[in-house]
Write an enzyme that holds these catalytic residues in place. Structure first.
Site, short mmCIF file in Angstrom:
data_model
loop_
_atom_site.label_atom_id
_atom_site.label_comp_id
_atom_site.label_asym_id
_atom_site.label_seq_id
_atom_site.Cartn_x
_atom_site.Cartn_y
_atom_site.Cartn_z
N ASP A 55 0.86 -1.19 0.00
CA ASP A 55 0.00 0.00 0.00
C ASP A 55 0.90 1.24 0.00
O ASP A 55 2.09 1.15 0.32
CB ASP A 55 -0.92 0.02 1.23
CG ASP A 55 -0.15 0.05 2.55
OD1 ASP A 55 0.82 -0.73 2.68
OD2 ASP A 55 -0.48 0.86 3.43
N GLU A 120 0.00 -0.93 5.84
CA GLU A 120 1.06 -0.36 6.68
C GLU A 120 0.86 1.13 6.90
O GLU A 120 1.08 1.65 7.98
CB GLU A 120 2.43 -0.61 6.02
CG GLU A 120 3.61 -0.38 6.96
CD GLU A 120 4.09 1.06 7.04
OE1 GLU A 120 4.87 1.37 7.95
OE2 GLU A 120 3.69 1.88 6.20
N1 LIG Z 1 8.08 3.59 5.36
C1 LIG Z 1 7.48 3.53 6.60
C2 LIG Z 1 6.35 4.51 6.71
O1 LIG Z 1 6.22 5.39 5.90
N2 LIG Z 1 5.54 4.35 7.72
C3 LIG Z 1 4.44 5.21 7.97
C4 LIG Z 1 3.51 4.36 8.77
C5 LIG Z 1 2.47 5.04 9.52
C6 LIG Z 1 1.44 5.75 9.04
N3 LIG Z 1 0.74 6.12 10.12
C7 LIG Z 1 1.33 5.64 11.16
N4 LIG Z 1 2.38 4.98 10.82
C8 LIG Z 1 4.89 6.47 8.70
O2 LIG Z 1 4.18 7.49 8.56
O3 LIG Z 1 5.92 6.46 9.37
ZN LIG Z 2 5.16 5.27 4.16
ZN LIG Z 3 6.82 2.25 4.13
#
Ligand SMILES: NCC(=O)N[C@@H](Cc1c[nH]cn1)C(=O)O
Ligand SMILES: [Zn+2]
Ligand SMILES: [Zn+2]
Length: 430
Positions: A55, A120
């Protein structure tokens, strides 16, 4: 994406299943399935679990992209498009590792256990439960985990990562009138939801980044001289920050303070306001209902539960003091824990050797300001080391417009992931 990945991996001989997660809580929307897979089942080989997500963050041309965000463009040595670096590129990288071994006729060095999810960017809905249920079934016997879903600090020096921040994401909704109102007719006669929301938001954090919510900073572990020393050797300059942000809007003047703010202290960020007028032009409207979105990046030893108590109690107090006749609602949309490990482990040794073999330099050991909610769950449930081995650079524009992955990072990234698997297959475990 899940079906695409399944087809690609199945064609390469992997055993793939798409695990259905049911509906998203409180909605009638199907959650995207988790891609679970195995490539290889030789009892003499180690089992390495690789995780990634298919995603991505939302993207619209109107946000300011120079190209169509969902069409991959190759230009000037860069792969440009949403997900190129976060995290479709790295997911493809794992698939390319298998392809490369097959084309070169080289035996695959480990039994690969694959877990690619599709939630994610929204807190990994459903994955924690799946890991808990499957730890002694699908994930049984995993020796170590490798996650390729973060970035180098700067643009030239590879890193391995042993810590990330958590994230608690909130929506604060203020509502009053039954419909949007004419500001010339009703302005001054009613309490405006957006003015109330702005007041509440102004009490959360100062423009210099100081968190104003009582109790939050008290939970942060104090800085020790040993930890402070670790920042001295990190190859990162203020110019890296200026280049990655396209500005000189830094809150701190030194690299050390900037990195500490990103890695070891919590931060509050404001993301947007749903329901507020945001189109071009000058509409004279009083929005009837607005939802302000903010998140708090969390660090050791903040727990989402305690943080939530602090946030809720404080916002309710601010609201009471305001004495508005509007209605306020606080909702925690999702939360995920921080993770902090040690790079002194054979899994990291394997990644160090792989990085050196491909990039010809020793990687820096870094922490990361972003979040990957399942990292801690994998570590706690499988009781095996987790390593973050990034592919992209600090200026890739993840979550931003014109997201890119340099072609050399993609190609060398695939080589690094492959080399890592070879070293992980033989690295002494002691
Ligand atoms: N590449 C990791 C990433 O971008 N993680 C997101 C995940 C997320 C979204 N909301 C909460 N955690 C990030 O924003 O760090
Ligand atoms: Zn991300
Ligand atoms: Zn990511």
């Amino acid at each position: 994406m899940a079906h695409f990945i399944k087809n690609e991996l199945t064609a390469l001989g992997a055993e793939i299943e798409l695990r259905d997660l049911g509906k998203q809580e409180g909605t009638d929307v199907d959650l995207p399935p988790i891609v679970l897979g195995r490539y290889g089942s030789d009892p003499k080989k180690r089992k390495i679990l690789v995780y990634g997500h298919y995603d991505v963050q939302p993207a619209l041309v109107e946000d300011g992209w120079d190209t169509e965000p969902f069409k991959l463009i190759q230009k000037d040595g860069k792969l440009i498009g949403r997900g190129s670096t976060d995290d479709k590129g790295p997911v493809m990288g794992w698939i390319n590792c298998i392809q490369a071994h097959q084309k070169a006729g080289i035996e695959f060095p480990v039994n690969l256990v694959i877990c690619f999810e599709g939630m994610e960017e929204y807190g990994s809905d459903g994955l924690d439960d799946l890991i808990r249920t499957e730890k002694d079934k699908f994930f049984k016997g995993v020796d170590a985990t490798c996650i390729c879903d973060n970035y180098w600090l700067g643009t030239s020096h590879p890193v391995l990562t042993y810590g990330i921040r958590g994230c608690s994401y909130y929506a604060v909704t203020v509502s009053g009138p039954s419909a949007d109102l004419h500001s010339g007719i009703f302005g001054g006669m009613v309490s405006e939801p957006l003015i109330d929301l702005t007041h509440v938001f102004s009490k959360l954090v100062s423009p210099k980044g100081k968190i104003l919510i009582p109790g939050v900073m008290d939970m942060v572990v104090p800085l020790t001289p040993e930890e402070e020393e670790l920042y001295d050797d990190i190859k990162y300059s203020m110019d890296d920050l200026y280049a990655a942000t396209g500005s000189k809007t830094n809150l701190f003047d030194t690299e050390k303070e900037s990195l500490m703010a990103r890695w070891r202290y919590p931060t509050v960020s404001f993301h947007g306001v749903e329901g507020a007028f945001s189109a071009p032009g000058a509409k004279t409207v009083i929005p009837a209902k607005v939802s302000g979105k903010f998140s708090i990046r969390t660090v050791p030893n903040i727990t989402p539960r305690k943080l939530d108590d602090c946030v809720t109690e404080y916002i309710n107090k601010v609201w009471e003091e305001l004495g508005s006749k509007n209605k306020l609602e606080i909702k925690l949309l999702h939360d995920g824990m921080w993770w902090l490990s040690s790079p002194n482990h054979w899994n990291f040794e394997a990644a160090k050797k792989a990085t050196k073999a491909v990039w010809k330099v020793d990687p820096d050991m870094t922490r990361e300001g972003g979040s990957i909610p399942v990292t801690l769950t994998f570590e706690e449930e499988l009781k095996k080391n987790v390593l973050l081995l990034p592919m992209g650079r600090g200026d890739d524009g993840a979550h931003s417009i014109n997201e890119k992955l340099d072609l050399i990072n993609y190609i060398n990234g695939i080589k690094t992931l492959s080399a890592y698997l070879h070293y992980a297959a033989v690295e002494p475990m002691a």
